[in-house]
Write an enzyme that holds these catalytic residues in place. Sequence first.
Site, short mmCIF file in Angstrom:
data_model
loop_
_atom_site.label_atom_id
_atom_site.label_comp_id
_atom_site.label_asym_id
_atom_site.label_seq_id
_atom_site.Cartn_x
_atom_site.Cartn_y
_atom_site.Cartn_z
N ARG A 1 57.14 14.83 35.84
CA ARG A 1 56.73 13.87 34.80
C ARG A 1 55.48 14.40 34.07
NH1 ARG A 1 51.93 10.71 33.40
NH2 ARG A 1 52.66 8.89 32.27
N VAL A 2 55.53 14.32 32.77
CA VAL A 2 54.38 14.67 31.93
C VAL A 2 54.03 13.44 31.10
CG1 VAL A 2 53.63 16.09 29.98
CG2 VAL A 2 54.88 17.14 31.87
N GLY A 3 52.76 13.14 31.01
CA GLY A 3 52.33 11.96 30.25
C GLY A 3 51.94 12.30 28.83
N THR B 1 42.48 8.82 33.16
CA THR B 1 42.40 10.00 32.30
C THR B 1 40.96 10.06 31.84
OG1 THR B 1 44.61 9.55 31.43
CG2 THR B 1 43.20 10.98 30.10
N GLY C 1 51.01 6.56 29.70
CA GLY C 1 51.31 7.56 28.69
C GLY C 1 52.64 7.37 28.00
N THR D 1 44.14 6.51 26.79
CA THR D 1 44.20 6.42 28.25
C THR D 1 45.18 5.31 28.59
OG1 THR D 1 42.90 6.10 30.26
CG2 THR D 1 42.22 4.84 28.33
N1 GLY Z 1 47.51 8.64 30.16
C1 GLY Z 1 47.77 9.51 31.20
C2 GLY Z 1 49.18 9.56 31.62
O1 GLY Z 1 49.94 8.65 31.38
O2 GLY Z 1 49.55 10.55 32.21
#
Ligand code: GLY
Length: 343
Positions: A230-232, A202, A256, A253
């Site tokens: 999937r969303v982080g 990230t 997530g 970072t």
């Molecule tokens: N930190 C980025 C993610 O897990 O999508």
Amino acid sequence: MNRRRLLQIGSLGVGSIAITSKLFSSAKKITIGKKPLVVSTWGVGINANKAAWEILRKNGRALDAVEAGVMITEAEQDNCCVGLSAYPDRDGHVTLDASIMDEQGNAGSVAFLERIKHPISVARLVMEKTPHVMLVGSGAQQFAVEQGFALEDDKLSDSAKKAYEDWLKTSQYKPVMNIENSKGQNAFAPHRFANGAFNHDTIGMISLDAQGNLSGSCTTSGLAFKMRGRVGDSPIIGAGLFVDNEVGAAVSTGLGEEVMRVCGSHMVIEAMRHGASPEDACKLTVEKILRRKPSIKTDDIQVGFIAIDKNGNFGGYSIQKGFNYAVCYADDYNTLIDAKHLL
Ligand code: GLY
């Protein structure tokens, strides 16, 4: 206040702010840092900082700096983890998450966005042109196109195509619950270079401008070969990014899911509000993650935070070795710093 006492306070967590407020107040001391200042995650932050600094050095707004900075990373052609050249999900599509916050506490984000080169700029327009904070998927894409963004080809970069084909050799095209416990490639493990260093996943950027205003941005393709949809943490305000102009700015970072479970960036800000330095606030938050999941071992899950406070002090902390962040506060100062780590 000694270190041990600080650790004890850390164990209270964000739910105990009333108590920590009292405890930290005795330790509160104002230290003057750097202004203007921009700090961003990983080695890619060096180039991103350069673009941000061009704005900050002319007394520009932190919000403009954090957008312009991460756009550099989003446009990179050979980047595994940010922008359209990044690694895809299990279905072979690159899906992008991004968020941005300004000095007034306004926020915008996009998630599960496909075929748009600069998700951070779409997130900014969500903040500035809609009554909403977050748009996702086809709705976010529709909004981006309405705002004049080009719809790019749904085509993997050469490096992403190769990585995806390699991954398909050992992994079933099948969403698996609790994949971190399954055999074969662990899609939730942090990427590593051959030399063992963690790859970035990230770019997060936080900045204090000459006027003393704070802003932050965060953009990513998320986990490589993630389940579709999937969303982080990156587009989740309070998890991947949080800015409070009275206190500071923080961005995360790493994995997530672990950041979301503790509202990580918000926790960093609240710890700073109650007297912790940026580094200690980041440390308290990764400790919280580790307390929740004490089974985390070296070489396992990675999470890192960076933070700056209202006075231009900065710091970072991670669970594992290998996290670094780029700090820029002068024409001749743009340097990568190794974060301290718990394990
Ligand atoms: N930190 C980025 C993610 O897990 O999508």
